[in-house]
Every structure is written in C-alpha cells, then in structure tokens.
Design an enzyme around this catalytic site. Structure first.
Site, PDB file in Angstrom:
ATOM      1  N   SER A   1     -10.088   0.201   6.833  1.00 58.37           N
ATOM      2  CA  SER A   1     -10.043  -0.106   6.052  1.00 58.37           C
ATOM      3  C   SER A   1      -9.378  -1.028   5.366  1.00 58.37           C
ATOM      4  CB  SER A   1      -8.989   1.481   5.965  1.00 58.37           C
ATOM      5  OG  SER A   1      -9.721   2.478   6.001  1.00 58.37           O
TER       6      SER A   1
ATOM      7  N   SER B   1      -9.587   2.279   2.876  1.00 61.42           N
ATOM      8  CA  SER B   1      -9.369   3.188   1.911  1.00 61.42           C
ATOM      9  C   SER B   1      -7.935   2.121   0.995  1.00 61.42           C
ATOM     10  CB  SER B   1      -8.474   3.832   2.722  1.00 61.42           C
ATOM     11  OG  SER B   1      -7.569   3.260   3.695  1.00 61.42           O
TER      12      SER B   1
ATOM     13  N   LYS C   1       0.882  -0.878  -0.085  1.00 61.87           N
ATOM     14  CA  LYS C   1       0.372   0.003  -0.060  1.00 61.87           C
ATOM     15  C   LYS C   1       1.115   1.363  -0.056  1.00 61.87           C
ATOM     16  CE  LYS C   1      -3.812   1.986   2.648  1.00 61.87           C
ATOM     17  NZ  LYS C   1      -4.544   2.352   3.492  1.00 61.87           N
TER      18      LYS C   1
END
Length: 493
Positions: free
Chosen positions: A180, A156, A78
């Site tokens: 998330s 997210s 990420k």
C-alpha cells in the site's frame, strides 16, 4: 518564491536554512494549492490552523539554529494515523467523528522534528484496497490522466501518493500491509519505501493486519525518502514489535556507489501474461544497475506463487480480530435501534452500516478461516507458507545477494471503476509483486523509472536485507540516477 513543483524536501530544507523562504510562506503556498485541488479528493480533513502554528514555531527553531532536517517541511498525514484532536477515521464510517486524545508515535516524531501537518489524507477504508475506491470519503483521483479518464492512484495510500505527485505537500506518511506504499507510488511516479517490520512504530496507527502493517514515507525522490524515514524511525517501548536499534543517517549513505553489490533477479516474478512494457522496464533496470557496477545474479524464490493466497488468508484473519473492537459502544458510529432491539442488534446494525463492502468481505473471510474446523486448513497452513517464503529470502541473502530487483506493479494505473465491480480477485492481483515483502518482514522500495505507451509512470521495486534500509536506499538512489525519471503530471485539476 520558488515554484512548488520544483521543490523537494532536501531543496526546501536548504532554502529554509538559507532564509530564502520561510516555513510560513511554504505552508501558505501548499494550503492554497490544496484548496485548488479538491477535484483530486486527496485531503479529507484540512488543518490550516494547526499548520500555521507549527510553521511559525518551525521558523523560530530555524532562526535559532535548532533545525532538524524535517523542520518547517509541510507534510500530509494518512488518515490511518491518530492525530490528537483531529479526525482520524481510517476513511471508515464506523469511526465517524472520532478525534483521538493522543498522538501516534510517527506523527509525534515528525512534529517533534518540526514538520508541519497540512491535513489528513484519503485512503482505502481501514487500508483495505488497491485503488482507493473503498473510502467513505469517495475515490481519490490520480493526477496523471489519459484520454480524459480518471485513473486510480493506487491504494491503500492513494491520497498520500496523489498529494505528493500533485505537489500538495512535500512528503506524506503511508502504510504498507501488502504493497500500500509501493503500488500507489508506482502508479503516481513517486518514491515510496516500506521499512523492515519493526523499524517504524505502529503505536497509534489504526491496525489492519498487525503482523504485516508498517508505516513509511512517500516522497518525490529517494533522497527525500531517506530524510523523512530517519525522522519516522526509532525504538518505541509502546510498541512491543518495535526494534531497539540505532537509526542511521540514511541520507549520508546515498553515495550512488554500488560497485560489487549483488542484485538478484528472481525467475518466479516473470509471470505468464506479463505485459511487454513491464518486462522491458525490468530488463532496462537490470541493465542500469549492471552498468553502475553491480553484479546481476539470477535467483529463485520458489514459494512466491503461494504468497498471494497466503496473504489473503493471513491479512483478513488478523483484520477480523482487530476490527472486532468497532462495535458502536465506546466511540464512532452507532446505529439507530428499533423498539425491542438489544445489544446484539446494536452490534449487527452498527457494523453493517459502519463498514463498507470490502471491509465486510475481508472480516467475513477472516472469521471463516479462523473458525473451528477451518483454522488448520487455512490459517495455520498460510502461516507455514509464510515461513517458507521468509526462508526463501533468507537463503538468497545468505548466499551473498544484497538486493532484489522486481517490477513494482503488473500494470500502470487503471481507470477508476474499471475493476471495482469485477471479481475481487482481479483487484487482489495488483499486489502480486509486493505481498512477499510484507510476509517476510523485509524492506522494499518503489522507484519510478519509466513511462508506458500512454505516458503513465511505471515503477521498479527493490527488496533489501532486513534492517539494511540505508543500503537499499543507496541502490535505489543509483537506479534513480540512471533512470533519470523527471516526468510529472500535466496540471488539469
């Protein structure tokens, strides 16, 4: 070579050790798959040169018999994790061009274990969002599709979820501040675990809300989550909130035996207007755990209804403080100034240009609730509510409950653009089942357990006792075995 879609971290590990496939072959296959899937917009910085070097080194370790479980496994990272010499922008324009001179603890541990980094994954800007529509790189597209509509992969960690679901990596790192990891996992039919706060180091992870943020793995199944989580865990003296606790062999704890375990069903999560499909999924999951030998117990978490408003005071407050450092002085974007502009204008213009609308909204909310005259009315009150929410969980666990079963999300994945321009509160409601876990600092996992009437995946959430990720993973493993979820998105990209 084996079809990539059939591989998991566990099966790839075993194939690598047997010599059926090399890490270089695996890595090249995934890099090719990534090149063919640009439509999904899951990866934002590909790192093929780094991946090939790491894969070659992994193959040497495997041949020498020095191979941890994650050795040779291609993963996605990420964009919130700092990776040395590789763009790490938290999907924000204000960090344009930022390449750290250091490695986050999590990525360092994964690379020390022999993992291969395929690239950096898309996400909501500074991890603020539930649909991956706030990224400076553009929207991530869910590999699942209905009626030619592009769907959100959740947020997210949307890039991480989409990449795992579309077989663009074997596992991915995610972060979870209010859901998330778990919400995008549910939207894409994969498994995602948020560990206990302090179980995984936050050092080198770009901060959103420091008392809530926690990194965790996103994988195809529970066994893979156990394997990858073990590699990510460990005490880190560089993180003052990191727990100095031994890391168990989580995979060895996956027996599937949950006889006598007490599973709590919180009445407060049966909310008005809950879709019938979500309610049925929850009832079916309850029945599966009961059939596996668990005792089902109705429980009460009375302060649940205050969790969402408390979260959306505390998280923006911490974000406004954390994001104050991004001012255009040391690194990242700096606005062009007009004649006569001073440092104040430089700050104002840089932050206005560098931050997206959702980040600006949360910074403004956070600054407001921390301001003189409002601190006690909002922030201090939210902190007190948070303590009550944690106490609710403490009392339930003290009464003998081993894990709590709830829905992971209030709906299946929705269309991109369907909520982006609506009242932001509607988007925030996607976190209704997940934020309590972050406020209480508990471990939580989302497991795919069914499909809705449109053929989209739905997930159930299990919440565990603090530091008992092994037990939580085992209950999740039992649920996964009972549900038998094997559906995958049909390739269209």
């Amino acid at each position: 070579m084996t079809d990539l879609s059939k591989l998991t971290i566990a099966t790839a590990r075993d194939a690598l050790r047997k010599g059926d496939v090399s890490s270089v072959e695996l890595t090249n296959a995934y890099l090719s798959a990534i090149d063919d899937a640009t439509t999904l917009n899951a990866y934002v910085h590909n790192t093929p040169e780094i991946a090939k070097v790491q894969a070659e080194a992994a193959d040497v370790r495997i041949k020498a018999g020095d191979a941890p479980d994650m050795c040779g496994i291609p993963v996605g990272i990420k964009d919130l994790f700092c990776t040395k010499g590789v763009a790490s922008q938290a999907a924000s324009g204000i960090l344009d061009g930022f390449k750290p001179e250091y490695e986050s603890t999590v990525t360092s541990q994964l690379f020390d274990a022999g993992s291969v980094m395929l690239g950096k994954l898309n996400m909501d800007e500074f991890a603020m969002g539930s649909s991956n529509e706030t990224s400076v790189y553009g929207d991530v597209v869910n590999p699942w599709k209905v009626d030619d509509r592009n769907l959100t992969p959740g947020g997210s960690s949307g890039g991480s979820a989409a990449a795992v679901a579309a077989d663009l990596c074997l596992g991915a790192t995610g972060t979870d501040t209010g859901g998330s990891i778990r919400q995008p996992a549910a939207f894409t039919g994969i498994t995602g675990i948020k560990p206990t706060y302090g179980r995984v180091s936050r050092w080198g992870v770009v901060a959103f809300a420091s008392s809530l943020d926690q990194a965790g793995p996103m994988t195809k199944d529970v066994r893979d989550a156990a394997i990858m989580l073990e590699a990510m865990c460990g005490h880190d003296p560089k993180d003052s909130t990191s727990a100095d606790l031994a890391v168990p062999n989580f995979e060895a704890m996956l027996t599937g035996d949950i006889k006598g375990k007490v599973i709590g069903i919180p009445k407060e999560y049966r909310m008005d207007g809950m879709p019938a499909e979500i309610e049925k999924l929850w009832d079916d999951g309850t029945a599966m755990l009961k059939a596996a030998g668990a005792e089902i117990r109705d429980i009460s978490l009375p302060h649940t209804k205050y969790a969402l408003p408390a979260y959306y005071v505390i998280a923006p407050a911490e974000a406004s403080s954390n994001l104050a450092r991004y001012d255009g002085v040391r690194f990242g974007h700096r606005a062009k100034l007009a004649a006569g502009d001073g440092i104040t204008e430089m700050y104002e213009k840089t932050r206005a240009e560098g931050f997206g609308a959702e980040v600006q909204r949360r910074v403004m909310v956070g600054t407001y609730v921390l301001s003189a005259g409002f601190y006690d009315a909002y922030y201090n009150r939210a902190r007190k509510v948070r303590a009550l929410i944690k106490r609710d969980f403490d009392q339930v666990f003290a009464a003998g409950v081993d894990a709590i079963l709830t829905p992971a999300t209030p709906t299946a994945a929705f269309g991109l653009g369907e909520m982006a321009d609506a009242d932001p509160i509607q988007m925030y409601l996607n976190d209704v089942f997940t934020v309590t876990v972050n406020l209480a600092g508990l471990p939580g996992i989302s497991v795919p357990t069914g499909l809705d009437s449109n053929g989209l995946p739905l997930g159930l959430q299990l919440i565990g006792r603090p530091w008992e990720e092994g037990d939580l993973l085992n209950v999740a493993y039992s649920l996964e075995q009972s549900a038998g979820f094997v559906a995958k998105p049909q390739k269209w990209w």
